[in-house]
Scaffold this motif. Structure first.
Motif, PDB file in Angstrom:
ATOM      1  N   UNK A  76       0.838  -1.204   0.000  1.00 19.88           N
ATOM      2  CA  UNK A  76       0.000   0.000   0.000  1.00 19.88           C
ATOM      3  C   UNK A  76       0.875   1.259   0.000  1.00 19.88           C
ATOM      4  N   UNK A  77       1.983   1.201  -0.719  1.00 21.31           N
ATOM      5  CA  UNK A  77       2.940   2.302  -0.713  1.00 21.31           C
ATOM      6  C   UNK A  77       2.316   3.610  -1.173  1.00 21.31           C
ATOM      7  N   UNK A  78       1.297   3.537  -2.000  1.00 20.13           N
ATOM      8  CA  UNK A  78       0.647   4.765  -2.455  1.00 20.13           C
ATOM      9  C   UNK A  78       0.087   5.598  -1.316  1.00 20.13           C
ATOM     10  N   UNK A  79      -0.354   4.941  -0.235  1.00 19.92           N
ATOM     11  CA  UNK A  79      -0.876   5.682   0.912  1.00 19.92           C
ATOM     12  C   UNK A  79       0.201   6.582   1.507  1.00 19.92           C
ATOM     13  N   UNK A  80       1.436   6.080   1.505  1.00 23.11           N
ATOM     14  CA  UNK A  80       2.546   6.832   2.084  1.00 23.11           C
ATOM     15  C   UNK A  80       3.109   7.837   1.083  1.00 23.11           C
ATOM     16  N   UNK A  81       3.262   7.421  -0.149  1.00 28.19           N
ATOM     17  CA  UNK A  81       3.938   8.247  -1.144  1.00 28.19           C
ATOM     18  C   UNK A  81       3.040   9.345  -1.674  1.00 28.19           C
ATOM     19  N   UNK A  82       1.780   9.011  -1.947  1.00 27.89           N
ATOM     20  CA  UNK A  82       0.874   9.966  -2.592  1.00 27.89           C
ATOM     21  C   UNK A  82      -0.131  10.592  -1.642  1.00 27.89           C
ATOM     22  N   UNK A  83      -0.468   9.879  -0.571  1.00 29.33           N
ATOM     23  CA  UNK A  83      -1.526  10.357   0.329  1.00 29.33           C
ATOM     24  C   UNK A  83      -1.009  10.963   1.626  1.00 29.33           C
ATOM     25  N   UNK A  84       0.300  10.827   1.901  1.00 29.57           N
ATOM     26  CA  UNK A  84       0.866  11.489   3.071  1.00 29.57           C
ATOM     27  C   UNK A  84       0.647  10.779   4.383  1.00 29.57           C
ATOM     28  N   UNK A  85       0.575   9.439   4.378  1.00 26.13           N
ATOM     29  CA  UNK A  85       0.335   8.714   5.634  1.00 26.13           C
ATOM     30  C   UNK A  85       1.473   8.872   6.628  1.00 26.13           C
ATOM     31  N   UNK A  86       2.672   9.244   6.158  1.00 30.48           N
ATOM     32  CA  UNK A  86       3.808   9.391   7.062  1.00 30.48           C
ATOM     33  C   UNK A  86       4.204  10.824   7.345  1.00 30.48           C
ATOM     34  N   UNK A  87       3.373  11.779   6.966  1.00 29.91           N
ATOM     35  CA  UNK A  87       3.735  13.185   7.151  1.00 29.91           C
ATOM     36  C   UNK A  87       3.989  13.505   8.618  1.00 29.91           C
ATOM     37  N   UNK A  88       3.242  12.889   9.527  1.00 28.42           N
ATOM     38  CA  UNK A  88       3.404  13.186  10.950  1.00 28.42           C
ATOM     39  C   UNK A  88       4.774  12.778  11.465  1.00 28.42           C
ATOM     40  N   UNK A  89       5.444  11.862  10.752  1.00 27.43           N
ATOM     41  CA  UNK A  89       6.794  11.447  11.131  1.00 27.43           C
ATOM     42  C   UNK A  89       7.874  12.151  10.321  1.00 27.43           C
ATOM     43  N   UNK A  90       7.480  13.046   9.440  1.00 25.66           N
ATOM     44  CA  UNK A  90       8.448  13.792   8.651  1.00 25.66           C
ATOM     45  C   UNK A  90       8.610  13.321   7.230  1.00 25.66           C
ATOM     46  N   UNK A  91       7.872  12.267   6.817  1.00 26.57           N
ATOM     47  CA  UNK A  91       7.968  11.823   5.422  1.00 26.57           C
ATOM     48  C   UNK A  91       7.082  12.700   4.541  1.00 26.57           C
ATOM     49  N   UNK A  92       7.642  13.265   3.477  1.00 31.74           N
ATOM     50  CA  UNK A  92       6.834  14.165   2.649  1.00 31.74           C
ATOM     51  C   UNK A  92       5.887  13.421   1.726  1.00 31.74           C
ATOM     52  N   UNK A  93       4.939  14.132   1.175  1.00 37.06           N
ATOM     53  CA  UNK A  93       4.088  13.628   0.093  1.00 37.06           C
ATOM     54  C   UNK A  93       4.819  13.826  -1.232  1.00 37.06           C
ATOM     55  N   UNK A  94       4.587  12.889  -2.148  1.00 34.71           N
ATOM     56  CA  UNK A  94       5.218  12.965  -3.458  1.00 34.71           C
ATOM     57  C   UNK A  94       4.195  13.101  -4.585  1.00 34.71           C
ATOM     58  N   UNK A  95       2.945  13.387  -4.229  1.00 28.14           N
ATOM     59  CA  UNK A  95       1.919  13.440  -5.262  1.00 28.14           C
ATOM     60  C   UNK A  95       2.128  14.605  -6.225  1.00 28.14           C
ATOM     61  N   UNK A  96       3.020  15.524  -5.878  1.00 29.00           N
ATOM     62  CA  UNK A  96       3.298  16.631  -6.787  1.00 29.00           C
ATOM     63  C   UNK A  96       4.083  16.220  -8.009  1.00 29.00           C
ATOM     64  N   UNK A  97       4.837  15.098  -7.914  1.00 26.68           N
ATOM     65  CA  UNK A  97       5.628  14.718  -9.081  1.00 26.68           C
ATOM     66  C   UNK A  97       5.725  13.212  -9.310  1.00 26.68           C
TER      67      UNK A  97
END
Length: 698
Positions: free
Chosen positions: A652-673
């Motif tokens: 379910x990597x899309x949740x983390x990469x595109x949806x920002x599931x890890x933003x609270x831990x400092x992982x950015x969203x990549x849905x911009x590119x």
């Protein structure tokens, strides 16, 4: 903003637990007495630790001798305190009359009773979690400063905070970032000189122009700012130093559009008699000089030590360690001031062991080159001439062929502080080697996300590819005792890994250091004999410090694995949260339990298309590599290695990469590119690489 002081409640709890109460009035009186003269006078006894490097000379040598080679083996834990942090802890605590101020990751400041470890207050500058993506090297902070009743911290998001030392309440907040569209951060400890709070920034990897700033300690108003590299030559230069520097840059590539780099993210020192502030200047932007300044040039003031007037910010002199830096050989590593007898003459010198692997002795009054010798193997240069310039290996600047640069961009010595003991005459250096092969990135464009362009999806502007061919060198780490007059090694202690902590040395003929494999060790400063060691809850990157209260000497170290190497590598399976440990002779407190890594099994079972693996590699290198490492080669550092992740997470990597599931831990969203197709390619590369490693190990 978070306050955990609770006034009477907190003080009553402290009294009940320890029968020792520190009142706000006592803190206010103690810290209120700290000014420039107090920091200078503390150097006559060192009972307190009032500046990042103890004194303005940044020697990290304490005159305390209550702990010696004879009794260091009797050290026991006095107390430990949890920082509630699972990212890197790089701070050196400050201690004023029995009150300790220490910062953790995310720039959170803790005030403690230094004798008991009881919490007095916590100040959270509330750095936005998404700001983590704007920095190269973990959400760290190297420490605070104290002055005239206030505690100062340069928060990761570039705001300088002044905090009431007695209550933990914010007094003022100043924005140190002049352009918030760019990726500036702050991780260094402020220095305060004659009522001015001096701080730099990080961000040269991303495309910024470096500078150092001074703020009024009472009001937070900007007093002066000095830029480290020239701006657009079509506009007026700020001063004569920038006009001089511009002559060493090639304008054909419009270097100013990438900022030029030169961030001042760590080292400073101050000579109160000469009234000179010394700053260490960082790398270029982009790293690759072929792209930054195609016709060559020294590119002042990159990779330089610069002397400024701290009252005005005016340029006085400079020495450039690495002319025309193209290897990320920052000069932001620890600067130490000392008086040394050299060839029968007493010289006022500064000493530095920067990333490039040479140990420098420079006249601190005028910047005259005295000597430089390699303290590790160096392949980029063989020696320095009498003119103070390196004798380079031409292959190290190849535009066409990969070159294994030794030291690598991780440095022969990074930010981890070294120390100087005038009794032994030795400097104690956390030396290291991390192999890398670098080659020019033919597709690099400023601020352009391109597959295979290293970390370009995160805004990095390097102009290099790494390890297109395998390095031949092997990693190493050791504590090096170095004679700065004879310019030679005296002894060393070998470690299992690079990225070991900073050092402390004392009049008790001791050297203290924490290690990557989670030990805190005391050595005989003269001969390097190991005299005492204790396991701690994770790898150590910070430097220890020492202080005295009521005739008792204590040694304190902040523990918490992280930093740029520690994000994706580690040398111990102990992964306990960040914690402060304080030791004294006869201490009887119990060592806390530690957690161990739960990343024990290689990733298996995630479905993928093998045809996507190659494309996934290109996406991974440009977005993920410097945080998560190569999938499956190890189980990661402060950030998980994705080859050891839970299968559900990767599926379910899309949740983390595109949806920002890890933003609270400092992982950015990549849905911009990035898009769904590229996420599938990433999944294929991660699981495919783990499968290959698993098969090879069978």
């Amino acid at each position: 903003m978070k306050y955990v002081f609770g006034a009477a409640i907190a003080l009553c709890a402290t009294q009940a637990m320890s029968e020792r109460v520190i009142t706000p009035d006592e803190i206010r009186a103690a810290v209120g007495a700290i000014d420039t003269q107090a920091i200078v006078e503390n150097d006559t006894h060192d009972r307190n630790w009032l500046n990042y490097g103890l004194n303005y000379a940044e020697t990290r040598y304490s005159q305390l001798n209550g702990i010696t080679t004879d009794n260091v083996g009797e050290l026991g834990l006095a107390w430990s305190y949890g920082l509630e942090s699972r990212r890197g802890v790089e701070a050196t605590p400050i201690v004023v009359d029995g009150v300790m101020f220490v910062s953790a990751s995310w720039s959170i400041v803790h005030a403690l009773d230094a004798v008991t470890g009881e919490q007095l207050w916590v100040y959270d500058p509330e750095v936005p979690p998404e700001f983590a993506s704007k920095g190269c090297c973990d959400v760290v902070n190297r420490g605070v400063a104290v002055y005239d009743g206030k505690v100062y911290v340069a928060a990761y998001d570039g705001y300088l905070h002044a905090i009431d030392a007695a209550t933990g309440v914010q007094v003022w907040k100043a924005d140190t970032i002049e352009n918030r569209e760019l990726s500036y951060t702050s991780t260094g400890a402020p220095r305060i000189i004659n009522g001015k709070v001096i701080i730099g920034n990080g961000g040269a990897e991303y495309g910024v122009r470096g500078y150092v700033s001074a703020y009024d300690a009472e009001t937070g108003e900007l007093d002066w700012r000095w830029y480290t590299v020239p701006g657009n030559p079509e506009k007026p230069f700020e001063n004569d130093a920038m006009r001089m520097a511009a002559e060493t840059w090639d304008p054909s590539a419009k270097y100013w559009e990438a900022g030029g780099g030169g961030t001042v993210w760590d080292a400073m020192a101050y000579d109160e008699e000469l009234n000179l502030l010394y700053i260490g200047v960082g790398n270029g932007s982009p790293w690759n000089r072929h792209l930054r300044s195609p016709a060559g040039g020294d590119n002042l003031f990159l990779a330089s030590i610069v002397a400024l007037n701290p009252d005005t910010g005016d340029y006085v002199w400079h020495y450039q360690n690495t002319p025309g830096d193209t290897w990320d050989y920052t000069s932001t590593q620890h600067i130490i001031l000392a008086d040394l007898e050299i060839e029968g003459e007493m010289r006022q010198v500064l000493m530095q062991a920067p990333k490039n692997g040479f140990f420098y002795v420079i006249d601190r009054a005028n910047g005259e080159f005295i000597s430089a010798e390699p303290f590790v193997e160096t392949t980029w240069a063989s020696a320095y001439g009498e003119n103070g310039r390196p004798i380079e290996n031409p292959a190290a600047r190849s535009k066409e062929e990969p070159f294994e640069t030794v030291p690598s961009a991780y440095g022969a010595h990074n930010w981890h502080p070294m120390s100087y003991n005038p009794d032994t005459g030795l400097v104690y250096i956390p030396a290291q080697g991390v192999p890398l092969v670098q080659s020019t990135d033919p597709n690099w464009e400023l601020n352009s996300h391109k597959p295979l362009s290293t970390m370009s999806g995160m805004g990095w502007n390097l102009g290099y590819l790494f390890n297109a061919i395998a390095p031949e060198a092997t990693p190493f780490g050791h504590l090096l005792a170095w004679d700065p007059v004879a310019q030679k090694e005296v002894w060393r202690a070998e470690y299992v890994s690079p990225w070991n902590g900073g050092t402390l040395t004392t009049a008790g003929n001791l050297v203290f250091q924490g290690t990557a494999d989670g030990r805190f060790i005391a050595y005989d400063a003269t001969n390097g004999d190991t005299l005492w060691q204790v396991p701690v809850t994770s790898g150590v990157v910070a430097a220890p410090m020492t202080w005295e209260r009521d005739g008792v000497q204590y040694v304190t170290i902040a523990v918490g694995w992280g930093g740029v190497y520690g994000l994706m590598q580690r040398a111990t399976e102990r992964v306990g949260p960040g914690r402060v440990f304080t030791f004294r002779v006869g201490g009887t407190a119990e060592m806390p339990d530690f957690g161990t890594s739960e990343r024990t099994e290689l990733l298996t079972g995630v479905a993928y298309n093998p045809d996507d693996v190659a494309d996934g590699l290109a996406v991974y290198v440009s977005n993920c590599l410097f945080c998560h490492g190569v999938p499956g080669v190890n189980n990661g550092g402060a950030i998980p290695n994705l080859g050891y992740s839970n299968a559900d997470v990767i599926a379910n990597a899309g949740d983390w990469i595109l949806e920002g599931a890890g933003v609270h831990n400092g992982m950015p969203r990549f849905d911009g590119h990035l898009n769904d197709r590229e996420v599938k390619q990433l999944i294929a590369f991660i699981q495919g690489t783990a499968d290959a490693i698993g098969a090879a190990g069978q």
